[in-house]
Scaffold this active site. Structure first.
Site, mmCIF file in Angstrom:
data_model
loop_
_atom_site.group_PDB
_atom_site.id
_atom_site.type_symbol
_atom_site.label_atom_id
_atom_site.label_comp_id
_atom_site.label_asym_id
_atom_site.label_seq_id
_atom_site.Cartn_x
_atom_site.Cartn_y
_atom_site.Cartn_z
ATOM 1 N N ASN A 129 0.865 -1.187 0.000
ATOM 2 C CA ASN A 129 0.000 0.000 0.000
ATOM 3 C C ASN A 129 0.896 1.229 0.000
ATOM 4 O OD1 ASN A 129 -1.763 2.078 0.513
ATOM 5 N ND2 ASN A 129 -2.350 1.393 2.570
ATOM 6 N N LYS A 164 0.072 4.261 -0.127
ATOM 7 C CA LYS A 164 -0.567 5.453 0.446
ATOM 8 C C LYS A 164 -0.364 6.627 -0.537
ATOM 9 C CE LYS A 164 -0.052 3.248 4.855
ATOM 10 N NZ LYS A 164 0.039 3.320 6.299
ATOM 11 N N GLU A 178 -6.518 4.764 8.273
ATOM 12 C CA GLU A 178 -6.353 6.189 7.945
ATOM 13 C C GLU A 178 -7.631 6.760 7.349
ATOM 14 O OE1 GLU A 178 -2.772 5.627 5.657
ATOM 15 O OE2 GLU A 178 -1.786 4.989 7.504
ATOM 16 N N SER A 211 3.790 -2.151 10.140
ATOM 17 C CA SER A 211 5.248 -2.215 10.272
ATOM 18 C C SER A 211 5.833 -3.556 9.848
ATOM 19 C CB SER A 211 5.671 -1.854 11.703
ATOM 20 O OG SER A 211 5.270 -0.533 12.010
#
Ligand code: 13P
Length: 256
Positions: A9, A11, A96, A211
């Site tokens: 991802n 982002k 998010e 992470s």
């Protein structure tokens, strides 16, 4: 059998040059062996990335899509548009989106329904905050987030869904959940899926996100209910994404 899935991802990162270099590295690496590899770029680069990775076996998805297929929704992108750009997947309910853009459980369910209607494969993201974990309500939060969607899409929808468990406290913090913590939540999620629709639970892939790195991926993949990973930061360095793919290849499919 659940074939491992490694998803990156990006982002809100990347540009045209980045995509070219990234796709070049994917082409040089060759096809992953018995692992599905998936990249989520910003929506404006979907078709560019689809074209750039053609022939590599890497699939492409959108990080978000709207719950309606058209209408007066300034700034939004419909699932059918994502499909038309050549992408086959979409995330829904990323933390998010939930925290910063007002995606409620109900909106997330709306988006999953719309994604299925547009013939996209949705990945539902769930996960508790640090405060919720410390208060002992992690399972309840995840059960609520999953339950609202499951209620709406039923067995048929669940058969086309993947789930990503992404504890909010592990996202972008370098503080990954321990393999045992992740495994516990994945097994719990699978029991929820099993309770709703028997046979589906065995084949539904549950990814871990938060992470993930090439260093911690092998121990995560070794857990019986961790069928893949959703990688943020580390996926921006293509060699690190590829190292995670190799870790998935080494473990192979889960058959439990
Ligand atoms: P990081 O891997 O940067 O923690 O991000 C995880 C994530 O949010 C993937 O969707």
């Amino acid at each position: 059998m659940r074939r491992p899935l490694v998803a990156g991802n990006w982002k809100m990162h990347g540009d045209a040059g980045f995509i070219e270099a990234y796709a070049g590295a994917l082409r040089r690496a060759g096809r992953a062996k018995d692992v599905d590899v998936l990249v989520f770029p910003p929506a404006c680069y979907l078709d560019r990335l689809v074209a750039a990775v053609a022939g590599t076996g890497v699939e492409v998805g959108a990080q978000n899509a709207h719950w309606a297929n058209d209408g007066a929704f300034t700034g939004e992108i419909a699932p059918g548009m994502v499909r038309e750009l050549g992408a086959g997947w979409v995330l829904a309910g990323h933390s998010e989106r939930r925290a910063l853009f007002g995606d409620t459980d109900e909106r997330v369910a709306d988006k999953i329904v719309a994604a299925l209607e547009a013939n996209l494969q949705p990945i539902l993201c769930v996960g508790e905050s640090l405060a919720e974990r410390e208060a002992g309500s992690a399972e309840a939060v995840v059960a609520r987030q999953f339950g609202v969607v499951a209620e709406r899409i039923g067995r048929e929808g669940l058969a086309r869904l993947s789930v990503a468990y992404e504890p909010v406290w592990a996202i972008g913090t370098g503080r990954t959940a321990s393999p045992a913590q992740a495994q516990d939540m994945h097994a719990y999620l699978r029991s929820l899926i099993e309770a709703r629709s028997g046979g589906v639970a065995r084949d539904l892939r549950i990814l871990y996100g938060g992470s993930v790195t090439p260093e911690n991926a092998p121990a995560l993949f070794a857990e019986p209910d961790i069928d893949g990973v959703l990688v943020g930061g580390a996926s921006l360095v293509v060699e690190r994404l590829l190292a995670i793919v190799r870790a998935a290849e080494a473990v192979g499919a889960h058959r439990n």
